[in-house]
Design a protein around this motif. Sequence first.
Motif, short mmCIF file in Angstrom:
data_model
loop_
_atom_site.label_atom_id
_atom_site.label_comp_id
_atom_site.label_asym_id
_atom_site.label_seq_id
_atom_site.Cartn_x
_atom_site.Cartn_y
_atom_site.Cartn_z
N PRO A 1 0.75 -1.14 0.05
CA PRO A 1 -0.03 -0.06 0.14
C PRO A 1 0.72 1.22 0.09
CG PRO A 1 -0.90 -1.45 1.57
CD PRO A 1 0.27 -2.12 1.29
N THR A 2 0.32 2.20 -0.76
CA THR A 2 1.09 3.64 -0.64
C THR A 2 0.40 4.71 0.28
OG1 THR A 2 -0.15 4.00 -2.70
CG2 THR A 2 1.98 2.90 -2.91
N THR A 3 1.06 5.78 0.27
CA THR A 3 0.59 6.95 1.04
C THR A 3 0.68 8.30 0.39
OG1 THR A 3 1.24 5.67 3.09
CG2 THR A 3 0.75 7.99 3.50
N GLY A 4 -0.13 8.92 0.38
CA GLY A 4 -0.05 10.25 -0.47
C GLY A 4 1.38 11.09 0.08
N GLU A 5 1.53 12.19 -0.65
CA GLU A 5 2.99 12.64 -0.15
C GLU A 5 2.66 13.63 1.08
OE1 GLU A 5 4.61 16.84 -2.01
OE2 GLU A 5 5.17 15.32 -3.18
N LYS A 6 1.26 13.99 1.45
CA LYS A 6 1.06 14.61 2.68
C LYS A 6 1.40 13.74 3.92
CE LYS A 6 -2.85 16.92 5.15
NZ LYS A 6 -4.33 17.21 4.94
N ASP A 7 1.12 12.42 3.89
CA ASP A 7 1.12 11.85 5.21
C ASP A 7 2.36 10.84 5.08
OD1 ASP A 7 -1.42 12.66 6.07
OD2 ASP A 7 -2.39 11.47 4.66
N VAL A 8 3.02 10.71 3.84
CA VAL A 8 4.21 9.64 4.03
C VAL A 8 5.39 10.22 4.94
CG1 VAL A 8 5.46 10.99 2.33
CG2 VAL A 8 5.55 8.51 2.23
N PHE A 9 6.17 9.13 5.32
CA PHE A 9 7.25 9.69 6.13
C PHE A 9 8.27 10.21 5.53
CE2 PHE A 9 11.00 7.61 8.30
CZ PHE A 9 10.97 8.46 9.62
N ARG A 10 8.76 11.29 6.31
CA ARG A 10 9.64 12.19 5.47
C ARG A 10 11.12 12.02 6.36
NH1 ARG A 10 6.58 17.43 3.22
NH2 ARG A 10 4.85 16.56 3.03
N GLY A 11 11.29 11.12 7.38
CA GLY A 11 12.57 11.02 8.15
C GLY A 11 12.14 11.52 9.49
N GLY A 12 13.00 11.06 10.32
CA GLY A 12 12.82 11.54 11.73
C GLY A 12 14.13 12.41 12.28
N THR A 13 14.18 12.40 13.70
CA THR A 13 15.11 13.54 14.29
C THR A 13 16.69 12.81 14.34
OG1 THR A 13 14.35 12.64 16.31
CG2 THR A 13 13.40 14.33 15.29
N SER A 14 16.74 11.70 14.10
CA SER A 14 18.17 11.00 14.44
C SER A 14 19.15 11.55 13.14
CB SER A 14 17.95 9.61 14.43
OG SER A 14 17.98 9.09 13.03
N LYS A 15 20.20 11.56 13.35
CA LYS A 15 21.46 12.24 12.63
C LYS A 15 21.54 11.39 11.33
CE LYS A 15 24.24 13.66 16.71
NZ LYS A 15 25.50 13.35 17.38
N GLY A 16 21.19 10.33 11.38
CA GLY A 16 21.11 9.25 10.16
C GLY A 16 20.31 10.21 8.84
N TYR A 17 19.20 10.94 9.26
CA TYR A 17 18.57 11.64 8.39
C TYR A 17 18.89 12.86 7.82
CZ TYR A 17 14.98 8.15 10.01
OH TYR A 17 14.14 7.00 10.07
N ASN A 18 20.05 13.32 8.55
CA ASN A 18 20.31 14.61 8.25
C ASN A 18 20.99 14.54 6.91
OD1 ASN A 18 19.82 15.71 10.77
ND2 ASN A 18 21.91 15.72 11.63
N VAL A 19 21.08 15.68 6.07
CA VAL A 19 21.80 16.06 4.68
C VAL A 19 23.26 15.96 4.95
CG1 VAL A 19 22.06 17.46 2.85
CG2 VAL A 19 19.94 17.00 4.00
N ILE A 20 24.20 15.56 4.39
CA ILE A 20 25.60 15.68 4.54
C ILE A 20 26.09 16.42 3.18
CG2 ILE A 20 26.25 13.40 3.13
CD1 ILE A 20 28.32 13.08 5.44
N SER A 21 27.17 17.16 3.69
CA SER A 21 27.72 18.10 2.66
C SER A 21 28.79 17.32 1.72
CB SER A 21 28.53 19.15 3.33
OG SER A 21 27.57 20.16 4.00
N ARG A 22 28.89 17.74 0.60
CA ARG A 22 29.55 17.00 -0.53
C ARG A 22 31.11 17.06 0.10
NH1 ARG A 22 32.42 14.01 -2.60
NH2 ARG A 22 32.98 13.55 -4.70
N SER A 23 31.65 18.09 0.54
CA SER A 23 32.97 18.07 0.90
C SER A 23 33.34 17.25 2.08
CB SER A 23 33.37 19.50 1.16
OG SER A 23 32.59 19.87 2.54
N SER A 24 32.37 16.79 2.84
CA SER A 24 32.45 15.88 4.13
C SER A 24 32.95 14.34 3.48
CB SER A 24 31.56 15.81 5.04
OG SER A 24 30.99 17.10 5.49
N LEU A 25 32.69 14.00 2.36
CA LEU A 25 32.80 12.80 1.90
C LEU A 25 34.14 12.63 1.02
CD1 LEU A 25 29.40 12.24 0.25
CD2 LEU A 25 30.07 11.48 2.59
N LEU A 26 34.93 13.70 0.84
CA LEU A 26 36.02 13.60 -0.13
C LEU A 26 37.23 12.89 0.52
CD1 LEU A 26 35.84 17.44 -1.40
CD2 LEU A 26 35.49 15.53 -2.73
N ARG A 27 37.92 12.36 -0.30
CA ARG A 27 39.29 11.57 0.17
C ARG A 27 40.25 12.47 0.93
NH1 ARG A 27 42.64 8.74 -4.41
NH2 ARG A 27 40.46 7.98 -4.94
#
Length: 729
Positions: free
Chosen positions: A287-313
């Motif tokens: 089953p699917t859920t509409g955009e209004k009610d779908v899960f968009r992520g929580g408060t844990s750090k794993g949902y945070n956006v990471i900067s591209r530069s943080s990944l660089l070698r």
Amino acid sequence: MNSIANNKVAICLLLLSITSSPVVSFAPPCINSSSLHKTCHHPSHPRTSSCYTTTTTHLHQSSTDEEDGMINQESTPLGGNWMKKSTTIKGIPAEALSGDMKDEFIKMDVGIGGKEFGTGPLSKRMFDAMMTVALQQFRGDLPDGLREAYLEYAMDASAKEAVKVAMDSNGYEMNLGDDIAMQDVGAWGVVENVLLLDDGEKSYESWADAIVEGGWEPGDAFSFIVREVPSLQKSMDLASLLKALDPDGTLREEAKEKGMLLPDEDVASLKDLGVDCMQRINAAPVPTTGEKDVFRGGTSKGYNVISRSSLLRENRNADGTENQKALLHVMDSLANHGCLIVDLTDEDKSLDGALTMSKMWDATTDFFQKVIDKDETAKIIPAMAVAEGVGSSHAMVGFASFKNGDNQFLETRIRRSDGALLPEETRSVIGDDGAQSMVDAFRVMAEVGKDIVRIATAASSVEADAFVTVGSVVSQEEGSPSIAGLSFEEASVSGLFGDNEADGEASGGDKTRGDILASEAAILLTEEIMDDGKPLVNKGVEHDEGPVSMSPHRICRYSNGNDKKSGASEVFGAHTDTSFVTIVPAAAVSGLEIFDEDSLQWYRPELNARKHARGLDPKGEKDSQFPWHSRYLVVMPGELLQITSRNNVQAAVHRVVATNQTPRLSAPVLLRARPGTKMDVERYLGSLDKADSLLLECNSMSMEDIHDALQMRPMEQSPPRNEGAEDWA
């Protein structure tokens, strides 16, 4: 057998109903004092704190008085080993508390017997290590009060380690969070009584009193009671839970006969990996859920956006180890939530990546508009077929349409020799600039994917000590990392980190060297095994990679025009990808959904990215330069990363949903392996002695053979959710 497929949901729901008794008594663990304090200096992978890897022991019920929350000196004397929930918090009766103060976390009172838990030998090792460093730093002339401070620190740290062991053996863990202040002496609990075992029956109210009045010295065993220790209840370990649910093993035997894996069983072979993916796919809800009610992520750090530069070698630590902050973020996101969101702009510090992706989106829109308009130029694109001369049946190029035109795909690849986009006819549809924008976008996404695979693979090798050799580091190098003023080697002696090299175990220096080698080997894997569309630079590696990249750049159009119902529907069913990672540029119309292993629901990361974009540019001032979504890439782990991460990161189960209103355009890159290269475990992943059975099976296999093996899944387990789409999907 559907209960097996949905075992994780059932298990987690069951765990919610499990509660512990308020008071427990315990026997000390049967281990020597040198291992009471063993803590690895490499942060554990996020999943190691989940219900799948937690180990507990059975709790012993105490007396009736204790069950009522009352402890008397006869049943739990000072010097005994016991644990109970705190009856007061900050001097207030627990039952009188309400709101956040009561619910923040559990507080425990703990009694520790010093003889059984080895507080004497442990405190001496800690104190001696600190004094060795101090004497060197101050050239034998210690500042006033320093020795006394070290005495109190050694006593406090020894007590804390003993409490951690006691809690762990009884289903709890100390919850100090990220607050550095909680590491201070006495901050982790309220010390009530300290009994020096060589001082008769006299007890003291604090560490300081025991030192000043009782004359405590490192090496003297001590018992103590500490109250209000912040704690968290650990989940029952999975093996115990399955034993309770299946006491006679009938369920396990039935699963074995059907070729299925129970959740406590290792993914031990390529066949098991295929089964594991199929079981998780089948367990994901339809089953699917509409955009209004779908899960968009929580408060844990794993949902945070990471900067591209943080990944660089180049942004690794100076000593060549991976940056721990970036490593933990990557592993948390991939392992627990199935994806990592990357901001190409570094919060507007660099716009080049977003501008490149914006041009690619223009070319994608142009292509599908011409397809819809039945433009004559679009008709020259060849149908989906195996790329000529590529040497792999999985390398396809061309156009395909499914579900009466609702799903349309153009599979493109890069020719190694000149970087040209295939099929070459694409250039006639979107022009030279459009074709080049596709190649440029592929390059951007491939580099991001390679960095993420490097970090995840290195982290897993570090976790396994795959490159650690005992005695490889003899002397302390200047500028090496330290903790609390101690180098890793010195902390090893104190018991804060690592083990004692004198016992034949790896020192902190050995482990640091292993971390460096793990990162370097992971770099080799990304350059030699992963197919970024470029010719292999190291010709000394055995390979036969073919003239065309195995990693496709697929532009897609998903619509739901044949469904008359309003709302979102699943238009491309749940599946995993045979890739290292799949990189999906965030789209204007959300629709990518990933099954979140932590929240046990479908997660739509593009909505999380949209929220982040609004925070950066609330007025849309950058819209004239590029659309908001051009900033972001959503990176999902594939089956090949599940192999190189030693199953620490599972291949993401994902799908696409769409409405019958606005079509969704997408442009993922599936970073796969150079087909003719071989998996050399020792070169890329460390010692064969530390390799699991899955890695040992893959060792010396060509990546093409590994890819083929992962396609051979039992037909009865294949989900009928992508009818009409071939294996390339």
